[in-house]
Design a protein around this motif. Structure first.
Motif, PDB file in Angstrom:
ATOM      1  N   HIS A 145       9.282   4.652   0.079  1.00  0.00           N
ATOM      2  CA  HIS A 145       8.025   5.232  -0.389  1.00  0.00           C
ATOM      3  C   HIS A 145       8.300   6.512  -1.173  1.00  0.00           C
ATOM      4  O   HIS A 145       7.382   7.230  -1.528  1.00  0.00           O
ATOM      5  CB  HIS A 145       7.117   5.522   0.796  1.00  0.00           C
ATOM      6  N   ARG A 146       9.598   6.831  -1.371  1.00  0.00           N
ATOM      7  CA  ARG A 146       9.949   8.056  -2.098  1.00  0.00           C
ATOM      8  C   ARG A 146      10.388   7.729  -3.524  1.00  0.00           C
ATOM      9  O   ARG A 146      10.747   6.606  -3.830  1.00  0.00           O
ATOM     10  CB  ARG A 146      11.109   8.766  -1.400  1.00  0.00           C
ATOM     11  N   ALA A 147      10.380   8.769  -4.361  1.00  0.00           N
ATOM     12  CA  ALA A 147      10.857   8.611  -5.733  1.00  0.00           C
ATOM     13  C   ALA A 147      12.379   8.602  -5.704  1.00  0.00           C
ATOM     14  O   ALA A 147      13.008   9.646  -5.554  1.00  0.00           O
ATOM     15  CB  ALA A 147      10.338   9.756  -6.599  1.00  0.00           C
ATOM     16  N   PRO A 183       3.745   2.708  -2.026  1.00  0.00           N
ATOM     17  CA  PRO A 183       2.963   3.952  -2.041  1.00  0.00           C
ATOM     18  C   PRO A 183       3.262   4.796  -0.803  1.00  0.00           C
ATOM     19  O   PRO A 183       3.641   4.253   0.240  1.00  0.00           O
ATOM     20  CB  PRO A 183       1.511   3.465  -2.002  1.00  0.00           C
ATOM     21  N   GLY A 184       3.079   6.095  -0.875  1.00  0.00           N
ATOM     22  CA  GLY A 184       3.383   6.977   0.236  1.00  0.00           C
ATOM     23  C   GLY A 184       2.231   7.209   1.203  1.00  0.00           C
ATOM     24  O   GLY A 184       2.408   7.793   2.267  1.00  0.00           O
ATOM     25  N   ASP A 185       1.042   6.738   0.828  1.00  0.00           N
ATOM     26  CA  ASP A 185      -0.106   6.889   1.741  1.00  0.00           C
ATOM     27  C   ASP A 185      -0.174   5.700   2.682  1.00  0.00           C
ATOM     28  O   ASP A 185       0.265   4.593   2.337  1.00  0.00           O
ATOM     29  CB  ASP A 185      -1.409   7.000   0.941  1.00  0.00           C
ATOM     30  N   ALA A 186      -0.721   5.916   3.886  1.00  0.00           N
ATOM     31  CA  ALA A 186      -0.683   4.880   4.922  1.00  0.00           C
ATOM     32  C   ALA A 186      -1.380   3.575   4.498  1.00  0.00           C
ATOM     33  O   ALA A 186      -0.783   2.504   4.627  1.00  0.00           O
ATOM     34  CB  ALA A 186      -1.275   5.415   6.228  1.00  0.00           C
ATOM     35  N   PRO A 246       9.272   5.370   7.185  1.00  0.00           N
ATOM     36  CA  PRO A 246       8.065   5.997   6.634  1.00  0.00           C
ATOM     37  C   PRO A 246       7.671   7.217   7.459  1.00  0.00           C
ATOM     38  O   PRO A 246       8.229   7.450   8.529  1.00  0.00           O
ATOM     39  CB  PRO A 246       7.021   4.889   6.738  1.00  0.00           C
ATOM     40  N   PRO A 247       6.726   8.005   6.960  1.00  0.00           N
ATOM     41  CA  PRO A 247       6.446   9.304   7.561  1.00  0.00           C
ATOM     42  C   PRO A 247       5.724   9.338   8.913  1.00  0.00           C
ATOM     43  O   PRO A 247       5.255  10.398   9.308  1.00  0.00           O
ATOM     44  CB  PRO A 247       5.614  10.013   6.478  1.00  0.00           C
ATOM     45  N   ALA A 248       5.597   8.228   9.641  1.00  0.00           N
ATOM     46  CA  ALA A 248       5.118   8.217  11.024  1.00  0.00           C
ATOM     47  C   ALA A 248       4.051   9.245  11.396  1.00  0.00           C
ATOM     48  O   ALA A 248       4.311  10.208  12.117  1.00  0.00           O
ATOM     49  CB  ALA A 248       6.289   8.342  11.989  1.00  0.00           C
TER      50      ALA A 248
END
Ligand code: TXA
Ligand code: MG
Length: 330
Positions: free
Chosen positions: A258-260, A273-276, A303-305
């Motif tokens: 989900h990162r660049a 995408p980085g949003d849930a 992912p950002p949990a």
């Protein structure tokens, strides 16, 4: 794409169901492989097509509480409250089963799982058919759930399964499964509806069990086997600190992140995408793309949990983490 399916195709789907045949249809979570829930023979065909173990019960899809109550031994106040709060939507209620539900649906258990899907095509099919539709996810047993009609077509022949193409499934992660039997309220499979939101509606604590072996030693939700939702290619999870070392683990690595990031040409990059909601909606298609890329290894970035997330995002990240753990175990 609004997910709608032409009305002639809904008619055809209902006719297939009446004939005891199998119809794949979109829901807000993933595509289901549906059959007449009140026909043991029709549901047995779904198990056969999926190569699903006979001990893993299937969810019955309904138009709403009235149809659900006819499948259960009783319709408790808690079920009514939760249905009002979350239906149609991604919450499956596991209730004591009523008479008339074939054994094959419940895998011989004393409970039945029911949910009203929040998708125009699924609801249109349910209303046109006029009865409950038993449907597991429309993938081969143990594989990655389908979130596009093309995913379903990859697994089943058109003579066997009529596919109603409603485009991409908006939520992308399977429903929350809640055991609501024997006075208990316990999450058997985390999903888009979080335990906190359920507890708020019920006004009491909600338990969680996300492992195959419960405290009873039995399989409370037999679908929750550790290796599940898995691609064919070996898959691992990696943390930010392991980048870019993870690329050294195989000749051709498919990175799902989900990162660049960028990768050298001999590797593959699949970006989410980085949003849930965006991540959950795209996850299974991304894993399938990585699986089909010819890579020797799929490396999925953790992912950002639930970081600085609202309640809904926290539930989604939790469900995503659960699926990723299963996809990368074994
Ligand atoms: O979002 C969803 O739930 C999708 C769409 C198609 O509705 N369906 C789905 O079905 O994911 P499936 O079969 O892949 O997963 C159903 C899960 C399994 O873990 C199964 O064991 C559990 O629900 N389940 C169904 N009936 C149950 C019951 N009576 N007791 C315990 N667990 C049950
Ligand atoms: Mg499944």
């Amino acid at each position: 794409m609004d997910g709608s399916v032409p009305s002639e195709l809904i008619d055809e789907g209902a006719a297939w169901l009446r004939a005891g045949r199998v119809v794949a249809f979109p829901t807000e979570t993933v595509y289901g492989l549906g059959a007449d829930a009140l026909s043991g023979a029709a549901v047995a065909r779904v198990y056969e097509l999926k190569a699903r173990p006979a001990r893993n019960p299937v969810i019955v899809h309904v138009t709403g509480p009235a149809m659900a109550a006819r499948l259960a031994a009783s319709w408790p106040d808690d079920a009514e409250r939760l249905a009002r709060a979350f239906w149609p939507g991604p919450l499956t209620l596991v209730l004591e089963r009523g008479p008339g539900v074939p054994d094959v649906v419940t895998a011989g258990r004393e409970t039945v799982g029911v949910r009203a899907p929040d998708h125009p095509a699924a609801l249109a099919l349910l209303f046109r058919f006029g009865g409950p539709i038993a449907a597991p996810s429309a993938n081969r047993s143990g594989g990655v759930s389908p979130t596009r009609a093309a995913h379903v077509r990859e697994s089943f022949a058109p003579e066997e399964v009529l596919v109603l193409d409603g485009g991409a499934c908006p939520a992308g992660i399977e429903s929350t499964v809640l055991l609501l039997a024997g006075g208990e309220a316990r999450v058997l499979r985390p999903g888009p509806v979080g335990a906190g939101a359920i507890a708020e509606v019920l006004g009491r604590a909600v338990g969680a069990q996300t492992d195959a072996a419960g405290d009873t030693g039995g399989l409370a939700s037999p679908g929750l086997l550790a290796r599940h939702y898995a691609p064919r290619t070996p898959a691992v999870l990696f943390g930010e600190e392991e980048w870019p070392g993870v690329l050294g683990r195989a000749a051709r690595v498919a990175v799902v992140t989900h990162r660049a990031r960028s990768v050298p040409l001999d590797h593959v990059l699949v970006v989410l995408p980085g949003d849930a909601p965006g991540y959950a909606a795209g996850l299974y298609a991304a894993v399938r793309e990585a699986d089909a890329s010819g890579a020797d290894l799929i490396a999925i970035e953790r992912p950002p949990a639930g970081m600085d997330a609202s309640g809904r995002d926290a539930a989604l990240w939790h469900a995503v983490a659960d699926r990723l753990a299963r996809a990368t175990s074994g």
